[in-house]
Design a protein around this motif. Structure first.
Motif, short mmCIF file in Angstrom:
data_model
loop_
_atom_site.label_atom_id
_atom_site.label_comp_id
_atom_site.label_asym_id
_atom_site.label_seq_id
_atom_site.Cartn_x
_atom_site.Cartn_y
_atom_site.Cartn_z
N ASP A 84 32.20 70.43 65.50
CA ASP A 84 31.32 70.83 64.39
C ASP A 84 32.01 70.61 63.05
OD1 ASP A 84 29.44 71.57 66.25
OD2 ASP A 84 30.02 73.69 66.26
N GLN A 85 33.28 70.95 62.95
CA GLN A 85 34.00 70.78 61.69
C GLN A 85 34.22 69.31 61.36
OE1 GLN A 85 37.44 73.08 62.68
NE2 GLN A 85 36.55 75.03 62.07
N VAL A 86 34.56 68.52 62.37
CA VAL A 86 34.79 67.09 62.12
C VAL A 86 33.47 66.39 61.81
CG1 VAL A 86 35.66 64.96 63.14
CG2 VAL A 86 36.84 67.10 63.58
N THR A 87 32.37 66.82 62.41
CA THR A 87 31.07 66.20 62.13
C THR A 87 30.70 66.35 60.66
OG1 THR A 87 30.34 66.64 64.39
CG2 THR A 87 28.63 66.21 62.76
N ARG A 88 31.02 67.49 60.07
CA ARG A 88 30.74 67.66 58.63
C ARG A 88 31.57 66.70 57.79
NH1 ARG A 88 30.39 73.25 60.22
NH2 ARG A 88 32.59 73.59 59.74
N PHE A 89 32.80 66.44 58.20
CA PHE A 89 33.63 65.47 57.47
C PHE A 89 33.09 64.06 57.64
CE2 PHE A 89 37.29 62.54 57.40
CZ PHE A 89 37.75 62.79 56.11
N VAL A 90 32.63 63.71 58.85
CA VAL A 90 32.05 62.39 59.09
C VAL A 90 30.79 62.20 58.26
CG1 VAL A 90 31.04 60.88 60.85
CG2 VAL A 90 33.02 62.28 61.41
N ALA A 91 29.99 63.27 58.12
CA ALA A 91 28.74 63.16 57.34
C ALA A 91 29.03 62.86 55.87
CB ALA A 91 27.95 64.46 57.47
N LEU A 92 30.18 63.27 55.36
CA LEU A 92 30.51 62.97 53.96
C LEU A 92 30.80 61.49 53.77
CD1 LEU A 92 32.86 66.00 53.14
CD2 LEU A 92 30.46 65.70 52.51
N GLN A 93 31.27 60.80 54.81
CA GLN A 93 31.56 59.37 54.69
C GLN A 93 30.28 58.52 54.71
OE1 GLN A 93 34.43 58.01 57.54
NE2 GLN A 93 36.10 59.21 56.67
N ALA A 94 29.27 58.96 55.43
CA ALA A 94 28.01 58.20 55.52
C ALA A 94 26.84 59.18 55.51
CB ALA A 94 27.98 57.34 56.78
N PRO A 95 26.50 59.75 54.36
CA PRO A 95 25.43 60.75 54.32
C PRO A 95 24.05 60.18 54.65
CG PRO A 95 26.16 60.20 52.10
CD PRO A 95 27.12 59.54 53.04
N GLU A 96 23.87 58.85 54.55
CA GLU A 96 22.56 58.28 54.83
C GLU A 96 22.31 58.11 56.33
OE1 GLU A 96 25.55 55.03 54.67
OE2 GLU A 96 25.02 56.78 53.42
N ARG A 97 23.35 58.23 57.16
CA ARG A 97 23.18 58.12 58.60
C ARG A 97 22.68 59.44 59.18
NH1 ARG A 97 26.20 53.64 60.48
NH2 ARG A 97 26.10 52.07 58.83
N THR A 98 22.25 59.39 60.44
CA THR A 98 21.65 60.56 61.06
C THR A 98 22.75 61.53 61.54
OG1 THR A 98 21.65 59.51 63.26
CG2 THR A 98 19.70 59.19 61.85
N ALA A 99 22.34 62.79 61.73
CA ALA A 99 23.28 63.81 62.21
C ALA A 99 23.74 63.51 63.63
CB ALA A 99 22.64 65.19 62.13
N GLU A 100 22.85 62.91 64.43
CA GLU A 100 23.23 62.56 65.80
C GLU A 100 24.32 61.50 65.80
OE1 GLU A 100 21.14 60.83 69.91
OE2 GLU A 100 19.98 61.06 68.06
N GLU A 101 24.24 60.53 64.89
CA GLU A 101 25.28 59.50 64.82
C GLU A 101 26.60 60.10 64.35
OE1 GLU A 101 26.12 55.80 61.89
OE2 GLU A 101 24.27 55.64 63.11
N HIS A 102 26.54 61.02 63.38
CA HIS A 102 27.77 61.68 62.92
C HIS A 102 28.45 62.40 64.08
CE1 HIS A 102 25.69 61.90 58.72
NE2 HIS A 102 26.23 60.71 58.96
N ARG A 103 27.66 63.06 64.92
CA ARG A 103 28.22 63.78 66.07
C ARG A 103 28.86 62.82 67.06
NH1 ARG A 103 29.03 69.38 66.88
NH2 ARG A 103 29.15 69.79 69.11
N LYS A 104 28.20 61.68 67.32
CA LYS A 104 28.73 60.69 68.25
C LYS A 104 30.04 60.10 67.75
CE LYS A 104 24.42 59.21 70.48
NZ LYS A 104 23.52 58.06 70.73
N VAL A 105 30.13 59.82 66.45
CA VAL A 105 31.36 59.27 65.89
C VAL A 105 32.50 60.28 66.01
CG1 VAL A 105 32.45 58.47 63.76
CG2 VAL A 105 30.16 57.69 64.33
N ALA A 106 32.21 61.55 65.70
CA ALA A 106 33.24 62.59 65.82
C ALA A 106 33.72 62.73 67.26
CB ALA A 106 32.70 63.92 65.30
N ARG A 107 32.78 62.68 68.23
CA ARG A 107 33.16 62.80 69.64
C ARG A 107 33.96 61.57 70.09
NH1 ARG A 107 28.63 63.86 71.37
NH2 ARG A 107 28.83 66.10 71.72
N HIS A 108 33.58 60.38 69.59
CA HIS A 108 34.32 59.16 69.95
C HIS A 108 35.76 59.24 69.48
CE1 HIS A 108 35.37 54.92 70.28
NE2 HIS A 108 35.68 54.92 68.99
N VAL A 109 36.00 59.69 68.25
CA VAL A 109 37.36 59.79 67.74
C VAL A 109 38.15 60.83 68.53
CG1 VAL A 109 38.74 60.40 65.72
CG2 VAL A 109 36.70 58.99 65.45
#
Length: 505
Positions: free
Chosen positions: A78-103
């Protein structure tokens, strides 16, 4: 004068070079994240800085680690997803979660057997020979907590990636970090003081992690830890260290609080408040570490009594993949065959002989041979089954659909015909649908070649129907006659065609 210099081979050996090579190797998994992000097919990852996300993930795990348990994986995501959302705010929340889980999964190294990273590094030994070897390390590991749940813990290599060093004496590094912190606070440099405080907290976590691993090793096997000389000295030094750090951090906390209260700038007050939170967290961790140090002796005595009267350990099970298959695949064929034969000879066990005694062997040798039938054994009659395929639809089904599709007078909707078929001839409904679908693109040429007088034509209506057993797009069906041109006898090569109204449709 005598030249007392050492040989050049000794001068080439450098422990600092090996330490820096290890530090560089620890950053390789983070760099590989950005190098390989173009191969991710499920996301366009060019806008994400995956190495920065990895550093933030390690930071969150390190700060959330406790002495008894580690960091909760869902909370870290949850914390990393918020940081990922700052890098690409135009992308969806689901994609932010997937990127955080991948890392996070790449930092754990999911998909490997031992979940450790391996990098080739080299060093020069005292004899001046350059040798290469495999350096294995982990960044994030999954460990079971006292409550049975799985938590994340950051390794020493991961913490060193954060603070930019490797194999540093933890106590000396923390003392230096806190002296630097006090100097920065005294000069009012709050932003730099916050960075120094975070580094001091990382060293506190690392010191606690080192002692936790020591106690865990004691719980598994007290013989693996030197409780006669090494551990008592380490515990005594740790208690002195905690006492000094406790007084030092309270002085720092008092200075920060005064600076926060005296400052009129909102930014400096906010930075000072964040600094207070970090130092208080360091004090809490030191108090928790002190409690464990005071109970370490009791833990040793309990484990000594438990392990002394425990049953002998069972022999470990052979890891066929890691200990046999993988090494054997790297051997030449002749050596691999010898290894395989030896394994299967030992794994199959000893087979009992057919004759156990000499008297049994003699009786078997003197036994008369059984009579053999000259014609051989009787051949059993084969069981033959009928493999003839039966038609899917019966003649009655075809007759029923012919009656329904005889649309000479007026066209009808497919849904109405299916409803009537299910009422009058349920087994013919599927055949009716099959013929209606073929009528959507009728093969007029084949109908003409067969000499059919009429052809079934289906036209899409744009509506949809939903019946208990069927559903889909609506069709308007009509049985159209096949007519010939008026001058068919005079025009050679002319063919029959559909009426103009239906051909236009």
């Amino acid at each position: 004068m005598n030249d007392s210099r050492e040989p050049a081979s000794v001068e080439l050996s450098d422990d600092g070079l090996a330490r820096r090579a290890k530090a560089l190797a620890c950053t390789a998994p983070l760099q590989a994240l950005d190098e390989n992000k173009g191969s991710l097919r499920w996301v366009k990852a060019d806008v994400y800085q995956l190495a920065e996300i990895a550093l933030h993930t390690i930071d969150q795990v390190t700060v959330s680690m406790d002495f008894d348990s580690g960091a909760n994986q869902q909370r870290v995501l949850d914390q990393v997803t918020r940081f990922v959302a700052l890098q690409a705010p135009e992308r969806t929340a689901e994609e932010h979660r997937k990127v955080a889980r991948h890392v996070l999964q790449r930092l754990i190294n999911v998909g490997t057997v031992d979940r450790s990273f391996t990098e080739k590094i080299g060093s020069i030994d005292r004899s001046g020979v350059y040798r290469r070897y495999d350096f294995q390390f982990n960044l994030l590991v999954e460990r079971a907590g006292p409550d049975g749940k799985i938590y994340l813990r950051a390794s020493d290599e991961a913490i060193n990636v954060l603070v930019g060093a490797l194999d540093t004496d933890v106590e000396s590094a923390q003392i230096a970090a806190e002296v630097k912190l006090e100097s920065l606070i005294r000069r009012g440099r709050i932003a730099e003081a916050k960075l120094a405080a975070e580094q001091a907290r990382y060293r506190t976590v690392q010191y606690g992690e080192m002692l936790r691993q020591l106690l865990d090793a004691t719980s598994r096997d007290i013989r693996a830890v030197d409780w006669e000389h090494e551990v008592p000295k380490l515990l005594a030094d740790a208690l002195i260290h905690i006492e000094e750090r406790y007084d030092f951090e309270h002085r720092i906390l008092s200075n920060i609080s005064d600076l926060r209260d005296r400052s009129d700038e909102p930014l400096r007050k906010r930075q000072a408040a964040e600094l207070v939170t970090i130092v208080r967290d360091c004090i809490r961790r030191h108090m928790q570490l002190q409690q464990r140090l005071l109970t370490a002796g009791t833990l040793f005595r309990e484990e000594q009594d438990r392990q002394q009267f425990a049953e002998l350990p069972v022999r470990a099970v052979l890891d066929l993949h890691g200990q046999l298959l993988t090494p054997a695949l790297g051997l030449p064929l002749g050596d691999a065959l010898a290894v395989g034969e030896e394994f299967f000879r030992g794994a199959s066990g000893v087979g009992p002989p057919a004759v156990l005694e000499l008297s049994g062997l003699v009786s078997r040798l003197l036994r008369l041979a059984p009579e053999r039938d000259r014609l051989g054994e009787e051949i059993p009659e084969p069981d033959l089954t009928d493999t003839t395929e039966k038609p899917v639809f019966s003649l009655e089904d075809w007759a029923a659909t012919d009656a329904l599709l005889d649309l000479r007078d007026t066209p009808r909707q497919l849904s109405d015909l299916l409803t009537e078929a299910e009422r009058t001839a349920p087994s013919a409904a599927a055949l009716l649908l099959h013929r209606a679908v073929n009528a959507f693109n009728p093969q007029v040429g084949e109908s003409i070649a067969r000499g059919d007088p009429r052809v079934l034509v289906g036209v899409a209506t744009g509506d949809r129907f939903d019946l208990p057993h069927f559903g889909g797009d609506g069709l308007l069906l009509h049985s159209a006659p096949i007519v010939s041109p008026p001058d068919a006898s005079d025009a050679p090569g002319s063919e029959p065609s559909l009426p103009e109204d239906l051909s236009d449709e």
